[in-house]
Design an enzyme around this catalytic site. Sequence first.
Site, PDB file in Angstrom:
ATOM      1  N   CYS A  42       0.824  -1.215   0.000  1.00 21.95           N
ATOM      2  CA  CYS A  42       0.000   0.000   0.000  1.00 21.95           C
ATOM      3  C   CYS A  42       0.857   1.264   0.000  1.00 21.95           C
ATOM      4  O   CYS A  42       0.680   2.149  -0.826  1.00 21.95           O
ATOM      5  CB  CYS A  42      -0.930  -0.004   1.215  1.00 21.95           C
ATOM      6  SG  CYS A  42      -1.802   1.545   1.427  1.00 21.95           S
ATOM      7  N   CYS A  47      -1.279   1.684  -3.247  1.00 22.24           N
ATOM      8  CA  CYS A  47      -2.277   2.749  -3.072  1.00 22.24           C
ATOM      9  C   CYS A  47      -1.672   4.156  -2.997  1.00 22.24           C
ATOM     10  O   CYS A  47      -2.136   5.065  -3.696  1.00 22.24           O
ATOM     11  CB  CYS A  47      -3.080   2.531  -1.794  1.00 22.24           C
ATOM     12  SG  CYS A  47      -3.506   0.815  -1.484  1.00 22.24           S
ATOM     13  N   LYS A  50       0.434   5.277  -6.122  1.00 22.99           N
ATOM     14  CA  LYS A  50      -0.544   5.290  -7.231  1.00 22.99           C
ATOM     15  C   LYS A  50      -1.440   6.531  -7.131  1.00 22.99           C
ATOM     16  O   LYS A  50      -1.647   7.241  -8.109  1.00 22.99           O
ATOM     17  CB  LYS A  50      -1.369   3.999  -7.169  1.00 22.99           C
ATOM     18  CG  LYS A  50      -2.426   3.810  -8.235  1.00 22.99           C
ATOM     19  CD  LYS A  50      -3.773   4.397  -7.895  1.00 22.99           C
ATOM     20  CE  LYS A  50      -4.392   3.986  -6.605  1.00 22.99           C
ATOM     21  NZ  LYS A  50      -4.977   2.686  -6.536  1.00 22.99           N
ATOM     22  N   TYR A 177      -8.296  -3.670 -11.830  1.00 23.35           N
ATOM     23  CA  TYR A 177      -8.062  -2.395 -11.145  1.00 23.35           C
ATOM     24  C   TYR A 177      -6.758  -1.752 -11.629  1.00 23.35           C
ATOM     25  O   TYR A 177      -6.712  -0.599 -12.005  1.00 23.35           O
ATOM     26  CB  TYR A 177      -7.804  -2.630  -9.664  1.00 23.35           C
ATOM     27  CG  TYR A 177      -8.920  -2.802  -8.685  1.00 23.35           C
ATOM     28  CD1 TYR A 177      -9.277  -1.762  -7.836  1.00 23.35           C
ATOM     29  CD2 TYR A 177      -9.559  -4.017  -8.513  1.00 23.35           C
ATOM     30  CE1 TYR A 177     -10.235  -1.914  -6.854  1.00 23.35           C
ATOM     31  CE2 TYR A 177     -10.523  -4.192  -7.538  1.00 23.35           C
ATOM     32  CZ  TYR A 177     -10.860  -3.137  -6.700  1.00 23.35           C
ATOM     33  OH  TYR A 177     -11.804  -3.313  -5.744  1.00 23.35           O
ATOM     34  N   GLU A 181      -6.394   1.622 -13.847  1.00 22.02           N
ATOM     35  CA  GLU A 181      -5.909   2.823 -13.158  1.00 22.02           C
ATOM     36  C   GLU A 181      -4.654   3.374 -13.831  1.00 22.02           C
ATOM     37  O   GLU A 181      -4.550   4.582 -14.080  1.00 22.02           O
ATOM     38  CB  GLU A 181      -5.613   2.503 -11.687  1.00 22.02           C
ATOM     39  CG  GLU A 181      -6.872   2.241 -10.883  1.00 22.02           C
ATOM     40  CD  GLU A 181      -6.615   1.981  -9.393  1.00 22.02           C
ATOM     41  OE1 GLU A 181      -7.563   2.095  -8.620  1.00 22.02           O
ATOM     42  OE2 GLU A 181      -5.473   1.649  -9.023  1.00 22.02           O
ATOM     43  N   HIS A 434     -27.523  20.585  -3.323  1.00 16.75           N
ATOM     44  CA  HIS A 434     -27.618  21.126  -4.670  1.00 16.75           C
ATOM     45  C   HIS A 434     -26.675  22.307  -4.875  1.00 16.75           C
ATOM     46  O   HIS A 434     -26.559  23.121  -3.958  1.00 16.75           O
ATOM     47  CB  HIS A 434     -29.067  21.583  -4.910  1.00 16.75           C
ATOM     48  CG  HIS A 434     -29.312  22.023  -6.320  1.00 16.75           C
ATOM     49  ND1 HIS A 434     -29.348  21.144  -7.376  1.00 16.75           N
ATOM     50  CD2 HIS A 434     -29.526  23.258  -6.817  1.00 16.75           C
ATOM     51  CE1 HIS A 434     -29.576  21.823  -8.477  1.00 16.75           C
ATOM     52  NE2 HIS A 434     -29.679  23.104  -8.181  1.00 16.75           N
ATOM     53  N   GLU A 439     -26.346  14.366  -5.661  1.00 16.69           N
ATOM     54  CA  GLU A 439     -27.752  14.579  -5.282  1.00 16.69           C
ATOM     55  C   GLU A 439     -28.669  13.633  -6.067  1.00 16.69           C
ATOM     56  O   GLU A 439     -29.773  13.323  -5.644  1.00 16.69           O
ATOM     57  CB  GLU A 439     -28.176  16.034  -5.479  1.00 16.69           C
ATOM     58  CG  GLU A 439     -28.229  16.495  -6.912  1.00 16.69           C
ATOM     59  CD  GLU A 439     -28.677  17.964  -7.031  1.00 16.69           C
ATOM     60  OE1 GLU A 439     -29.783  18.286  -6.571  1.00 16.69           O
ATOM     61  OE2 GLU A 439     -27.908  18.774  -7.582  1.00 16.69           O
TER      62      GLU A 439
HETATM   63  P1  NDP Z   1      -7.231  -8.209 -11.045  1.00 16.40           P
HETATM   64  O1  NDP Z   1      -7.418  -9.611 -10.596  1.00 16.40           O
HETATM   65  O2  NDP Z   1      -8.187  -7.161 -10.644  1.00 16.40           O
HETATM   66  O3  NDP Z   1      -7.102  -8.165 -12.623  1.00 16.40           O
HETATM   67  C1  NDP Z   1      -6.247  -9.015 -13.319  1.00 16.40           C
HETATM   68  C2  NDP Z   1      -6.499  -8.779 -14.784  1.00 16.40           C
HETATM   69  O4  NDP Z   1      -5.566  -9.501 -15.564  1.00 16.40           O
HETATM   70  C3  NDP Z   1      -7.866  -9.251 -15.219  1.00 16.40           C
HETATM   71  O5  NDP Z   1      -8.350  -8.341 -16.170  1.00 16.40           O
HETATM   72  C4  NDP Z   1      -7.581 -10.626 -15.820  1.00 16.40           C
HETATM   73  O6  NDP Z   1      -8.500 -10.999 -16.806  1.00 16.40           O
HETATM   74  C5  NDP Z   1      -6.252 -10.375 -16.476  1.00 16.40           C
HETATM   75  N1  NDP Z   1      -5.449 -11.589 -16.608  1.00 16.40           N
HETATM   76  C6  NDP Z   1      -5.214 -12.539 -15.684  1.00 16.40           C
HETATM   77  N2  NDP Z   1      -4.390 -13.490 -16.178  1.00 16.40           N
HETATM   78  C7  NDP Z   1      -4.103 -13.137 -17.442  1.00 16.40           C
HETATM   79  C8  NDP Z   1      -3.305 -13.710 -18.467  1.00 16.40           C
HETATM   80  N3  NDP Z   1      -2.640 -14.841 -18.288  1.00 16.40           N
HETATM   81  N4  NDP Z   1      -3.245 -13.062 -19.663  1.00 16.40           N
HETATM   82  C9  NDP Z   1      -3.913 -11.903 -19.858  1.00 16.40           C
HETATM   83  N5  NDP Z   1      -4.675 -11.321 -18.920  1.00 16.40           N
HETATM   84  C10 NDP Z   1      -4.771 -11.921 -17.719  1.00 16.40           C
HETATM   85  O7  NDP Z   1      -5.750  -7.880 -10.596  1.00 16.40           O
HETATM   86  P2  NDP Z   1      -4.965  -6.537 -10.462  1.00 16.40           P
HETATM   87  O8  NDP Z   1      -3.548  -6.969 -10.609  1.00 16.40           O
HETATM   88  O9  NDP Z   1      -5.489  -5.463 -11.346  1.00 16.40           O
HETATM   89  O10 NDP Z   1      -5.265  -6.101  -8.963  1.00 16.40           O
HETATM   90  C11 NDP Z   1      -5.052  -7.031  -7.903  1.00 16.40           C
HETATM   91  C12 NDP Z   1      -5.877  -6.678  -6.698  1.00 16.40           C
HETATM   92  O11 NDP Z   1      -5.290  -5.546  -6.074  1.00 16.40           O
HETATM   93  C13 NDP Z   1      -7.302  -6.247  -7.001  1.00 16.40           C
HETATM   94  O12 NDP Z   1      -8.174  -7.335  -7.126  1.00 16.40           O
HETATM   95  C14 NDP Z   1      -7.624  -5.399  -5.821  1.00 16.40           C
HETATM   96  O13 NDP Z   1      -8.089  -6.220  -4.770  1.00 16.40           O
HETATM   97  C15 NDP Z   1      -6.292  -4.785  -5.457  1.00 16.40           C
HETATM   98  N6  NDP Z   1      -6.215  -3.388  -5.911  1.00 16.40           N
HETATM   99  C16 NDP Z   1      -7.081  -2.464  -5.411  1.00 16.40           C
HETATM  100  C17 NDP Z   1      -7.046  -1.162  -5.842  1.00 16.40           C
HETATM  101  C18 NDP Z   1      -8.021  -0.176  -5.295  1.00 16.40           C
HETATM  102  O14 NDP Z   1      -8.621  -0.432  -4.265  1.00 16.40           O
HETATM  103  N7  NDP Z   1      -8.240   0.966  -5.957  1.00 16.40           N
HETATM  104  C19 NDP Z   1      -6.084  -0.716  -6.831  1.00 16.40           C
HETATM  105  C20 NDP Z   1      -5.234  -1.752  -7.305  1.00 16.40           C
HETATM  106  C21 NDP Z   1      -5.306  -3.032  -6.855  1.00 16.40           C
HETATM  107  P3  NDP Z   1      -9.902 -11.705 -16.436  1.00 16.40           P
HETATM  108  O15 NDP Z   1     -10.820 -10.619 -15.981  1.00 16.40           O
HETATM  109  O16 NDP Z   1     -10.325 -12.292 -17.750  1.00 16.40           O
HETATM  110  O17 NDP Z   1      -9.608 -12.723 -15.414  1.00 16.40           O
END
Ligand code: NDP
Length: 451
Positions: A42, A47, A50, A177, A181, A434, A439
């Site tokens: 984080c 976080c 970022k 995410y 982002e 408002h 709202e």
């Molecule tokens: P996510 O699990 O959210 O996303 C992973 C992405 O990668 C998905 O779109 C997935 O596709 C794709 N993917 C997985 N494997 C492959 C592959 N072999 N080839 C191509 N694409 C692939 O993970 P993130 O790394 O984005 O984030 C991890 C976690 O970190 C989040 O779930 C969240 O809990 C936390 N986080 C929170 C944030 C916040 O609160 N603002 C910000 C950043 C992270 P598919 O959908 O098809 O599985």
Amino acid sequence: MAFDFDLFVIGGGSGGVRAARVAAQGGARVALAEQDRYGGTCVLRGCVPKKLMVFASEFSGLMRDAVGYGWQVDAGQFDWPRFRARLHAELDRLEAVYRDLLAARGVSLYDSRARLVDAHTVELADGTRHSASTILIATGGRPSVADAPGAALGITSDDVFHLDALPARLLIVGGGYIACEFACIFRGMGVEVTQYYRGAQVLRGFDDEVRGLVAEEMRQSGIDLHTGTQVLTMERGEQGIEVKASNGTLRSFDQVLLAVGRTPNSSDMGLEEAGVKLDRRGAITVDAYSQTTVPSVYAVGDVTNRVNLTPVAIREGMAFVATVFGGCPTAPDHALIPTAIFTQPEVGTVGLSEEEARGRGAIEVYCNSFRPMRSAFLGRHARVLMKLVVCADTRTVLGCHIVAPGAGEMIQLAGIAVKMGATKEDFDRTMAVHPTMAEELVTMHEPVRRA
Ligand code: NDP
């Protein structure tokens, strides 16, 4: 048997630091081992940096807006090295705060990797061993890299904050995410961003209307987003990293960011040898009280892969302390967690998506997508979304979904109402503020759909 410590925490991130601090405050003799820097994902690689990058990237749009509002602005160029230096100075400051907080509570700090020897013993990298009545594993997670050929040429979110220079052409792989982002962040900083996502729509698991609007706004901002697209090969060529994709293209990029999920940090720690069960993804298996299959060993945060969010890890850490040291067994509450995605515009969401709610009984959907005053004034077509998913029988608001600038701040407050079990009528009898975007949440009187 006398132990060296009442609690030994492995991992100095959000969950581990909070548990160590609160346990020590309550009088426990606590030690903590961290192999890297204090603060965890984080503070150091997630976080916090970022969000600072989000702030930095938003200025390009703000300066354009300022011109539309009558200001004479000479925007100039974004100076990445200058920003990066300030960013790391801030992270250094925060790390020192974490370290000082622990030291002030009398926590014994070991700047070392640690592994489990048995149910009550931890071994540091130099071979020294410490015993503890209870051991807490809070080692977090790390980016996983796709097994696509040439994936080693890519970088992960860990590397983003250390780039020497901003790439001119960036490919982001993934649709979660992190991918979304960073696509918005780098676009705001002036980078030419392409994004490949293998599925039909980004942000799988979120409300479909939210996903649709975010994708549309990302494309409007200039992100070249390709869904249904996988990387086939990646090779270093004369023009940069040459990427062949399943959409039939061969394109060159200066940098490829792989944002394809995260993996729990549980390997090579002696866990399974000591009897701590892992699931097939390597996450530590825990019960509702964060206790592992070894009764004296607990685990919190991303290493358990429950809900991978900082505030959740902190709550799990505090519930663990209440359970083990406070004489008050407490299961962390994972229901109705509000969360934000810091895309531009942001997403704020709590509760069930329309698609999830449809499977659970009759619902009404209240939704409005509109051009907000601030950007409509500039003649822009950017839209925001306010949506409530309501149980038709009990009238309870099951889900609240917002896509708008500031949605993260809004959902924190709406999340209280939803957590309290507010009904649609509770929302309706709340006076509107408002003129605001939010709202709309208290002025949508007719459902757009019943299902
Ligand atoms: P996510 O699990 O959210 O996303 C992973 C992405 O990668 C998905 O779109 C997935 O596709 C794709 N993917 C997985 N494997 C492959 C592959 N072999 N080839 C191509 N694409 C692939 O993970 P993130 O790394 O984005 O984030 C991890 C976690 O970190 C989040 O779930 C969240 O809990 C936390 N986080 C929170 C944030 C916040 O609160 N603002 C910000 C950043 C992270 P598919 O959908 O098809 O599985």
